[in-house]
Each structure stands twice: as C-alpha cells, then as structure tokens.
Design a protein around this motif. Structure first.
Motif, mmCIF file in Angstrom:
data_model
loop_
_atom_site.group_PDB
_atom_site.id
_atom_site.type_symbol
_atom_site.label_atom_id
_atom_site.label_comp_id
_atom_site.label_asym_id
_atom_site.label_seq_id
_atom_site.Cartn_x
_atom_site.Cartn_y
_atom_site.Cartn_z
ATOM 1 N N GLY A 205 0.826 -1.198 0.000
ATOM 2 C CA GLY A 205 0.000 0.000 0.000
ATOM 3 C C GLY A 205 0.862 1.252 0.000
ATOM 4 N N SER A 206 0.235 2.374 -0.276
ATOM 5 C CA SER A 206 0.946 3.655 -0.308
ATOM 6 C C SER A 206 0.781 4.369 1.022
ATOM 7 N N THR A 207 1.885 4.829 1.549
ATOM 8 C CA THR A 207 1.855 5.543 2.817
ATOM 9 C C THR A 207 1.435 6.996 2.595
ATOM 10 N N SER A 208 1.122 7.669 3.686
ATOM 11 C CA SER A 208 0.914 9.115 3.643
ATOM 12 C C SER A 208 2.151 9.783 4.218
ATOM 13 N N GLU A 209 2.293 11.067 3.949
ATOM 14 C CA GLU A 209 3.472 11.778 4.462
ATOM 15 C C GLU A 209 3.474 11.805 5.986
ATOM 16 N N GLU A 210 2.316 12.028 6.594
ATOM 17 C CA GLU A 210 2.264 12.065 8.054
ATOM 18 C C GLU A 210 2.600 10.704 8.649
ATOM 19 N N LEU A 211 2.003 9.645 8.103
ATOM 20 C CA LEU A 211 2.286 8.306 8.621
ATOM 21 C C LEU A 211 3.760 7.967 8.481
ATOM 22 N N CYS A 212 4.324 8.248 7.330
ATOM 23 C CA CYS A 212 5.722 7.881 7.118
ATOM 24 C C CYS A 212 6.657 8.704 7.997
ATOM 25 N N THR A 213 6.307 9.957 8.227
ATOM 26 C CA THR A 213 7.127 10.774 9.125
ATOM 27 C C THR A 213 7.112 10.198 10.533
ATOM 28 N N ARG A 214 5.929 9.898 11.046
ATOM 29 C CA ARG A 214 5.835 9.325 12.387
ATOM 30 C C ARG A 214 6.515 7.957 12.444
ATOM 31 N N TRP A 215 6.379 7.180 11.365
ATOM 32 C CA TRP A 215 6.962 5.834 11.363
ATOM 33 C C TRP A 215 8.493 5.899 11.255
ATOM 34 N N MET A 216 9.002 6.858 10.497
ATOM 35 C CA MET A 216 10.455 7.024 10.452
ATOM 36 C C MET A 216 10.998 7.425 11.823
ATOM 37 N N GLN A 217 10.220 8.223 12.560
ATOM 38 C CA GLN A 217 10.657 8.584 13.909
ATOM 39 C C GLN A 217 10.681 7.361 14.817
ATOM 40 N N LEU A 218 9.631 6.537 14.756
ATOM 41 C CA LEU A 218 9.635 5.300 15.534
ATOM 42 C C LEU A 218 10.703 4.345 15.027
ATOM 43 N N GLY A 219 10.772 4.153 13.714
ATOM 44 C CA GLY A 219 11.724 3.207 13.136
ATOM 45 C C GLY A 219 13.168 3.563 13.402
ATOM 46 N N ALA A 220 13.432 4.841 13.650
ATOM 47 C CA ALA A 220 14.793 5.231 14.020
ATOM 48 C C ALA A 220 15.227 4.582 15.319
ATOM 49 N N PHE A 221 14.253 4.014 16.051
ATOM 50 C CA PHE A 221 14.569 3.355 17.318
ATOM 51 C C PHE A 221 14.254 1.863 17.291
ATOM 52 N N TYR A 222 13.939 1.308 16.118
ATOM 53 C CA TYR A 222 13.981 -0.147 16.013
ATOM 54 C C TYR A 222 15.444 -0.581 16.111
ATOM 55 N N PRO A 223 15.738 -1.667 16.790
ATOM 56 C CA PRO A 223 17.132 -2.135 16.774
ATOM 57 C C PRO A 223 17.665 -2.357 15.353
ATOM 58 N N PHE A 224 16.819 -2.887 14.461
ATOM 59 C CA PHE A 224 17.134 -2.994 13.044
ATOM 60 C C PHE A 224 16.213 -2.042 12.300
ATOM 61 N N ALA A 225 16.792 -1.058 11.617
ATOM 62 C CA ALA A 225 16.009 0.033 11.036
ATOM 63 C C ALA A 225 16.102 -0.009 9.513
ATOM 64 N N ARG A 226 15.006 -0.435 8.866
ATOM 65 C CA ARG A 226 14.967 -0.487 7.398
ATOM 66 C C ARG A 226 13.629 0.035 6.891
ATOM 67 N N ASN A 227 13.702 0.962 5.944
ATOM 68 C CA ASN A 227 12.537 1.434 5.212
ATOM 69 C C ASN A 227 12.436 0.585 3.942
ATOM 70 N N HIS A 228 11.263 -0.068 3.745
ATOM 71 C CA HIS A 228 11.107 -0.986 2.608
ATOM 72 C C HIS A 228 9.652 -1.006 2.187
ATOM 73 N N ASN A 229 9.410 -0.961 0.869
ATOM 74 C CA ASN A 229 8.032 -1.089 0.399
ATOM 75 C C ASN A 229 7.985 -1.842 -0.922
ATOM 76 N N THR A 230 6.783 -2.085 -1.373
ATOM 77 C CA THR A 230 6.567 -2.966 -2.515
ATOM 78 C C THR A 230 6.536 -2.176 -3.829
ATOM 79 N N GLN A 231 6.392 -2.895 -4.913
ATOM 80 C CA GLN A 231 6.332 -2.286 -6.241
ATOM 81 C C GLN A 231 4.957 -1.686 -6.500
ATOM 82 N N ASP A 232 4.939 -0.780 -7.473
ATOM 83 C CA ASP A 232 3.692 -0.184 -7.957
ATOM 84 C C ASP A 232 2.942 0.614 -6.907
ATOM 85 N N VAL A 233 3.659 1.148 -5.926
ATOM 86 C CA VAL A 233 3.072 2.080 -4.968
ATOM 87 C C VAL A 233 4.007 3.286 -4.875
ATOM 88 N N LYS A 234 3.577 4.305 -4.163
ATOM 89 C CA LYS A 234 4.391 5.512 -4.045
ATOM 90 C C LYS A 234 5.719 5.214 -3.363
#
Length: 917
Positions: A641-670
C-alpha cells in the motif's frame, strides 16, 4: 485408599493433611474440587532439591453423579476435550470420548470460547511408577491403562527431571520403548545437580501430574494435575494453571505484547502470510515469560518443532498441544525478567554480535527497475545528507527471479553501484529465496544442476526432488538439514560474491513458502500429510502454501523439520558469509526458531502502510527481544500500500529506534524513501535518524551485552520496573536498555502524546528538562517534527558527534550525557571495537570503559584497552540535573569553560555542559 511412592531408602517424614497449607491463590481455588478425600505426601531431600510425591488424587467425591461432577467444574477451568474445528460437537460425540457436555442452552455454555465438551475430573490418564535418583535428578515411568480417542497411544513413557542449575529445571517426557524425534538444538549439557535451587517440585502419582513452586514465595509456577496428559504418536497434550494473567512471548503472532487469556488459541507452524491477527505467522517460538503477583518472573520453553497449538484460558491456564516429537520443557526461575531471558539464552545460545554498520539506517524497495534507479536513490540520500548505512535490492536484480543471477540488461551496473557504496563507507545487501529454479535446460543453471548431482534437495515420498512453485516458477528446495547443502550454498554464494561483492544477505520466503499447496504433484494421503489432529493452522492443512509434511529431508521428515527451515538456512548463510568475507555476518531472515539470534536478525514481514501496523510493530519488536533475537524491526512506513506523508514521518521517527532500522516497500506504490517527501517531512525524518546515529555507541554497547549475556536491547518497561503493575501491559512505549525511554506518536492528526513515566526522575534527551514522576501517565508535546526521548535518572549515555558513516574508525568524537539521579549519581559504559572483526571480545580486541558520577565528580575508567581505544575521544560532557550553578569545572585538574542552563518553564535545572573533555 491412599497411596504414596517412596523415593529413597531414608524418607525424613510422612505427613497426612487434607488442608490447603497456605497454598497460593491459584492453588487454593483448585483445592476445593480436586483435593477431595485427603492427601498423603512424602517428602525427600535429594541433594538440596525438595521433591514431593502426592498420593492418589480423587477428582471429586466417589460415586458423584456425572452431571454433578461436570457442573462443579468452574468455566475457566474447563479444558477442551474436543478441539477439532472440522466437526460440530454434539453430546453423542463428546460423551463417546468420556467427557462432559454442556450445550448452548446452558448459560455457562453460551459464553464465547468456553468449551462445551470438557474433561471430567476422573478422565483416565497416566500413572507414575517408582522414581529413582539420577546424577542430575530423578527418573521414573508413566503407564496408561485405558486407550484414548487418538490413534497409537504411547502406553509407557519415561519421565526425566533434571535440576540443572539453581534457576533452571529440565522436565522431559518421551516414549520409554523406542526413540522419537527430538529437536536437534545444540544445548550445552548440565554437569552437576543444583545445590541451592529456587524451586521445589511435587509429583502426583495417579493421575500423573507435577507441580513446580517457587521456594521463596510458594507461588505455583506449573501445575499439570488440572487436566489429563495425552501422549499419542501424533497428538500430545499437557495443561497447567498459571500464577497470573501476565503472559508474554509465544510467537510469532500479531497481537498485543501481553497475551489475552480469554480462550485464546495460538498456532505454531511457519507460514508465509502478511501479519494478521489469529494467524500462524513466519516463525515459531514456544517460549513464554510470566510475571507473578509479587513482581517475580519465570519462563517456560517447550523444545518441540512440530506443529502445535497453545491454548490460553482465563483460569488462568495454558495447554500445550503439539502433534509430534516429545514434551521437553525447560523452566527458568529468574526471578527478575532480565535473568529469565539470560537463563533461556543459556539454553538456546546468545545472539551474534552484529557489525556496527548493521545498526545504521537501511533502505530498500521491491520495484527498483534498474541498478541505475537504485543508484539515483542513494545519490538523493547523499544530496540531502540523510544518514544511510546500506542499500538493498529485492528480487528485481535477478535474471528471471533465479537465485545467484543478475539481469544484465537492467542491473548491468550493479557491481559499479556496490563499488561506489563501499567508497562512501556504505554497504550492500541483497535478497535470496530458497527455491531453486528446476526448469532450465540441463547444463544452463549451475545451482540446480549441481544440486541435483549432489542430492541436496528435499525429496518427495517417491525419492525424487519435490517440485513446488515460487518466484522463478517451478522450484526445488534445498535441504539445509544436510551439511552437503551448506557446502553447495557456500559455493554458490562465493561464485556470486565474485560478481557482486555484497556485504550482507536477506533470506526471504524460507518458511518455506510455496505458491501451490504441497507440490505440483500434490501430497500423499498418509498420516504425515493428513494427521489425526491438525492444529488451527491457516488453510486447515500442514501443506497450505508450503511443501508436503511427508517430504523427506536428511535429518527427518518435513513434518518434524518444517519450523526449523529458516533457522537451518540462516545457519548455512551466516557460516558462508564468514568464510567468504572473513568478517561478522549480517543476515536478516523472515522465518525463525529458537537460537535464530546466533545466526541472523529478523524483520516482522510484509506489513501494511497503515497506522495499525505501526502500532503492532512495537509488541512485535518486544516479543522478539524475548526470543533472543535483538536485531529486529518492521518495514518502516509499511511494505504494501501507499503511505501518507504524516504516517511515514511518524513511522520514520519510531523506526529510528527499532534495533534494526529499514525502510522498505513494494512495487507499484508511491516511493517512501526520505528523499521522496516534502522538505519539512524530509527534515523531520533526517532529524530522527541523526538522533539514532548519535546514539549508536550506546546502542552498540547494548548489543554487546545481548551478545555476552542475553540482555535485551529494545526492552519492555516492566523489565526495569517489575514491581510496577502499571507497566505490565504497556506496548506503545519501550526502552533502549535500562536508560532510554521512547514515546512515539502512533495516531494521526495529533501534536501531543500520552506516555507512562515510572516512578523517578526522567530527563528530556534533547533539552535536559526533567519531570519527577510518581508513576503516572503524562501528556507531552509531540509536534510532527519530534519524537519524545527521555533519559532515566542515574544513566550516562555515550553518544557520538555526527558523521555520515557507520564506520567505527570514522573518528567521530564522543559526547557523554550524564543524567543525575536524585542523589546526584549516574553510571554508564561503552563497548568499542573495530565494528566488523570476528570474536573481538573473545580475542580481547576491544576497549571497555565505565563512566561514573558521584560527589560532583565524573570519572571515566578504562577497564580493558587495545589499539581500538585510540578511536575513543570525548569531546563534550553534558550533565543533566545539576541543582546549583557550579563555580568552576575542572577536567584532569585544569579548569574548563562551561555553560549552565536553567529551564525557564518549570524552573528546574537542566544541567551543565563542559567542552574540551
């Protein structure tokens, strides 16, 4: 008539009592209905371990009419006698099994989840014979006279109880007459019997059961007398009451961190499916941690790799229901939850130390059309100066989705991209699936041709390679239980590495996943593929979207080994990387099993770009912390699915504190890499990542403690505050180690967040402002460009000045942050090595520093040093919580300039920052 079993020649005493003797609450509830008619006990002291043998338990009064016997059993203690979901339970079917039936006309039977068909108190079970001492404990035999309703009952069982350490008890029940499959984990053997155990154990003779108590409090940790024991060839069942409703672990499932006990069935069978509630997911971890009423903690591990269910019910009680193997339990007494996990990992193995670069930010997507497109994303990240440790590629890079190949048209510049990454201190990770294409012309695809020649593939019942269907189309599946497969895997990786010098590997689809059920030829109609009982697996079949359970592997049939597939592949992959690169391996696996942390990390699978999925990622990360896999995270911003800017911003803030931090998404989406968003969002994401990078020395030291002794990295709050019951259900916040509290925003359209602050002094990481909490929920500001991070009093954080690289030798100076306790003390440490060499701690190739503040004096002590210590320089020190403005600050006897700041809002002192340290 009462009976007892004498354990030794000299029994100290025999006592008879029909009272509950001050049993804990859960035991007292049972006494009213299962300890009828008196109880004879025999106590024997066996080398410091107290063992009790209980006499025959009369389940209710003799001669009580069946209806009375049935309705006397409380709803919460009704153990399901007819768990099959494929059959509608009727009174006739239930009573044919000798069980109680209460249908929906009864108010008690209409409650959701309460069994209508359940065991009566006198249901036949096993009888315990004589017990004999062994070097480590006791051994005895169990016999069953009456047949049960599952085929091939094992009539005679062997019971072995070993008092392995003061805090670890090992209970094993298996067939006494012939071998059965056992999980091939390399568990270090115990060498001597516990001298001062934290537990006592009692045995019921008829029907058989055991009761494990904590010696200090009398809390009953296990009591298996509440339901009958089953041990048939393909159906095993054992139940126990629990000391509280606070149960964690039992993965991999998507749920709250604290499990619900409202008739909750958890299924264990590795399966490729996007994380969904109530489904069996990618990994299998039959381990739970329980908090007791007084704040003590214990854990239980069933070492069994077969398909199984765990049923939780509100008694509170738990039922294990595997369909093969043996009952092989380890009980860990803690009593602190951190100690429970250390004791568990002493059995399954401590996690590997990751390379330093593996703790940086990783970027990937399925849908990079070319290597040049991938390269452009890397360049955009550099252009915006957004930290990035590694670039990944999904299956796009392959030629026809075949492992160990490159699409020369679309990814012809991939070697140059990897060379460019290395020049910039960055790294490259690529995906591998286990399915090997089986349809290429002979002689055209070495991995399959050579695999066929060496006989390393999983076979069908006909002795030929089982053919399924995954990404390349028709595929064969390597048998990683065969050491010859490990050599073949190494050779394939080595040949491929000579083309593309990758730094790490991502092993996916390794449940193993299959796009057809079983195989292209179907599965057999025999009992391995159609067992007499099928747990509540997604698809209602053990072959659903995987290979046939009857498939033949080197070590056993797939029926026994399925849940081990990801672990065995990870082991082969990590070993190959060590031989190819000569450095610490970096492996991320989807499927997992206990001891996985020794070989790989894990990501939480194919989540969705939805707020709910972000929320669910925290209990997922915390659960894998319990499983000994600290290197864990979710796909930041969501995979599908396609994220929103607000969701991705909040998720990047949380994900910065995952012990393993990777941004990954599928094909044919934003696109959702940070460079794809507006300047404001991009800046917020960059800021969060810069906080992570500043904290890498602290994070790296936490991973060292995890590797050395099994500490958690991402940590539940109750691990640090086990007496604070308010922390037991918190899974929207978490800690890094003992000293850093993360409170992310997890819902849209808000600029504040409510977080729980346990009793004590907490400092804002960014400003040093403080709050002295009595243990309360507090509303704190959280604008879109901010994630709340608080430092616990008494903590010293080693942070680093920012640089663009995750290389230890980059020369980044340290900035130490000391958050004073209310009595003006603080402590912290730093583990430092070259970040990539093997066995640095064992070889002594590291530096270890301890920091202390006491009596207005900060000290740094080098406890171990080698050449790597030359990289450790301290450039600044900030002290939070200084109550009076100091007149001078001296460093090594010399006065240094400093600044003193006061919080103008709350009029609380924020601290003292000295430079030139």
């Amino acid at each position: 008539m009462k009976s007892y079993q004498k354990l030794t020649a000299d029994v100290p005493q025999i006592t008879e009592s029909g009272e509950d003797d001050g049993k804990p609450l859960c035991h007292q509830k049972l006494s009213a209905w299962w300890l009828g008619g008196g109880l004879l006990t025999v106590a024997a002291l066996l080398s410091g371990v107290t063992v009790w043998v209980l006499g025959q338990i009369w389940w209710g009064q003799h001669g009580t009419p069946p209806l009375t016997k049935c309705v006397s059993i409380p709803e919460s203690l009704r153990f399901d006698c007819f768990p099959e979901r494929s059959t509608v339970v009727t009174r006739e079917l239930c009573e044919a099994r000798g069980c109680c039936f209460v249908d929906g006309d009864w108010p008690s039977g209409s409650a959701r989840g309460v069994p209508w068909c359940f065991y009566p108190p006198d249901f036949p079970s096993y009888t315990l014979g004589s017990l004999n001492e062994t070097e480590l404990g006791v051994r005895g035999f169990l016999t069953r006279k009456a047949k049960t309703y599952y085929p091939r009952d094992v009539v005679k069982l062997q019971l072995s109880v070993e008092f392995e350490t003061d805090a670890r008890l090992h209970v094993k029940i298996t067939d006494a007459t012939k071998p059965r499959y056992e999980v091939p984990l390399d568990v270090p053997p115990a060498t001597k019997r516990a001298e001062n155990p934290l537990y006592t154990i009692e045995f019921s003779k008829e029907p058989f059961g055991l009761i494990v108590k904590r010696k200090s409090s009398g809390t009953v940790l296990l009591n298996t007398t509440v339901a009958p024991l089953f041990f048939a060839d393909q159906f095993l069942q054992i139940s126990t009451v629990l000391p509280s409703t606070f149960i964690y672990g039992l993965g991999e499932h998507r749920s709250n961190f604290l499990h619900s006990l409202e008739w909750n069935t958890l299924t264990f069978w590795a399966r490729d499916v996007p994380p969904t509630e109530s489904f069996n997911l990618y990994g299998v971890h039959p381990f739970y941690l329980a908090m007791e009423r007084d704040g003590a903690s214990h854990g239980v591990f069933l070492m069994n790799s077969n398909a199984m269910e765990v049923v939780l019910q509100p008694a509170p009680a738990l039922t294990w229901r595997p369909v093969g193997g043996i009952l092989d339990f380890y009980i860990f007494l803690g009593p602190d939850p951190n100690l429970v996990l250390q004791q568990y990992q002493q059995v399954i193995g401590f996690p590997a130390m990751p390379p330093f670069w593996g703790l940086g930010f990783h970027l990937c997507r399925w849908g990079y059309g070319t290597s040049n497109e991938t390269w452009e994303i890397v360049k955009a990240m550099r252009n915006f100066q957004i930290p990035q440790a590694a670039q990944w590629n999904d299956i796009d890079y392959m030629d026809g989705y075949r492992d160990f190949t490159i699409d020369s048209q679309k990814f012809g510049t991939l070697p140059q991209l990897v060379e460019d990454l290395h020049k910039h201190g960055q790294h490259y990770v690529m995906i591998l699936d286990p399915g090997i294409s089986s349809t290429q012309p002979p002689g055209s695809y070495w991995p399959y041709d050579e695999g066929l020649k060496r006989g390393i593939f999983i076979n069908s019942t006909q002795g030929k390679p089982l053919i399924g269907k995954v990404w390349p189309g028709f595929t064969a599946f390597p048998d990683f239980s065969n050491l010859n497969t490990h050599q073949w895997w190494l050779e394939n990786l080595d040949r491929f590495h000579s083309l593309v010098p990758f730094d790490g590997l991502w092993i996916d689809m390794n449940e193993p996943s299959n796009f057809v059920d079983g195989s292209t030829a179907g599965c057999s109609q025999e009992e391995l593929d159609k067992p007499p009982y099928v747990p509540a697996v997604l698809g209602n079949s053990l072959s659903a979207k995987t290979i046939c359970a009857s498939s033949r592997q080197n070590a056993s049939v797939h029926y026994n080994l399925h849940n081990l597939y990801g672990l065995m592949e990870a082991k082969a992959t990590a070993s190959a990387l060590v031989k190819i690169r000569g450095k610490r391996p970096f492996v991320i696996s989807r499927s997992s099993f206990p001891s996985q942390g020794r070989y790989s990390g894990h990501w939480l699978g194919d989540n969705r770009s939805e707020w709910k999925d972000m929320v669910c990622s925290i209990p997922g990360v915390l659960s894998f912390s319990l499983f000994g896999i600290p290197l864990v995270g979710a796909d930041i911003c969501g995979f599908s699915g396609s994220t929103s800017e607000e969701l991705c911003t909040r998720w990047m803030q949380l994900g910065a504190f995952y012990p393993f931090a990777r941004n990954h998404n599928t094909q044919d989406v934003k696109a959702q890499d940070p460079s794809a968003f507006s300047p404001a969002a991009r800046t917020a994401m960059k800021t969060a990542l810069e906080v992570r990078y500043a904290l890498l020395p602290y994070l790296y030291s936490l991973f060292h403690r995890a590797h050395l002794q099994g500490d958690t990295v991402a940590r539940p709050l109750f691990f640090e505050f086990p007496k604070d019951v308010a922390t037991y259900s918190i899974d929207r916040q978490f800690l890094w180690g003992r000293g850093l509290l993360l409170t992310p925003v997890l819902e849209p359209g808000v600029n504040s967040v409510i977080g729980y602050f346990p009793r004590g002094l907490w400092y804002d990481y960014y400003t040093g402002s403080s709050v002295n909490s009595s243990g309360e929920n507090l509303k704190i500001a959280a604008p879109l460009d901010h994630i709340n991070v608080h430092v616990r009093e008494g903590t010293i954080l080693p942070t680093q000045k920012l640089g663009g690289s995750t290389s230890v030798g980059s020369g980044n100076a340290l900035h130490l942050i000391a958050a004073l306790s209310q009595n003006a003390n603080a402590w912290g440490d730093l583990y430092w090595d070259d970040g990539e060499s093997l066995d640095t701690f064992a070889k002594g190739d590291y530096s270890y520093l301890v920091f202390n503040v006491t009596q207005n004096t900060f000290t740094s002590t080098v406890l171990h040093s080698n050449a790597g210590a030359t990289y450790v320089t301290v450039d600044a020190l900030s002290v939070y919580g200084v109550r009076e403005e100091p007149k001078t600050v001296t460093v090594n006897g010399k006065e240094r300039p400093f600044t003193y700041l006061t919080n103008q809002v709350t009029d609380r002192q924020l601290g003292c920052a000295a430079s030139g340290c």
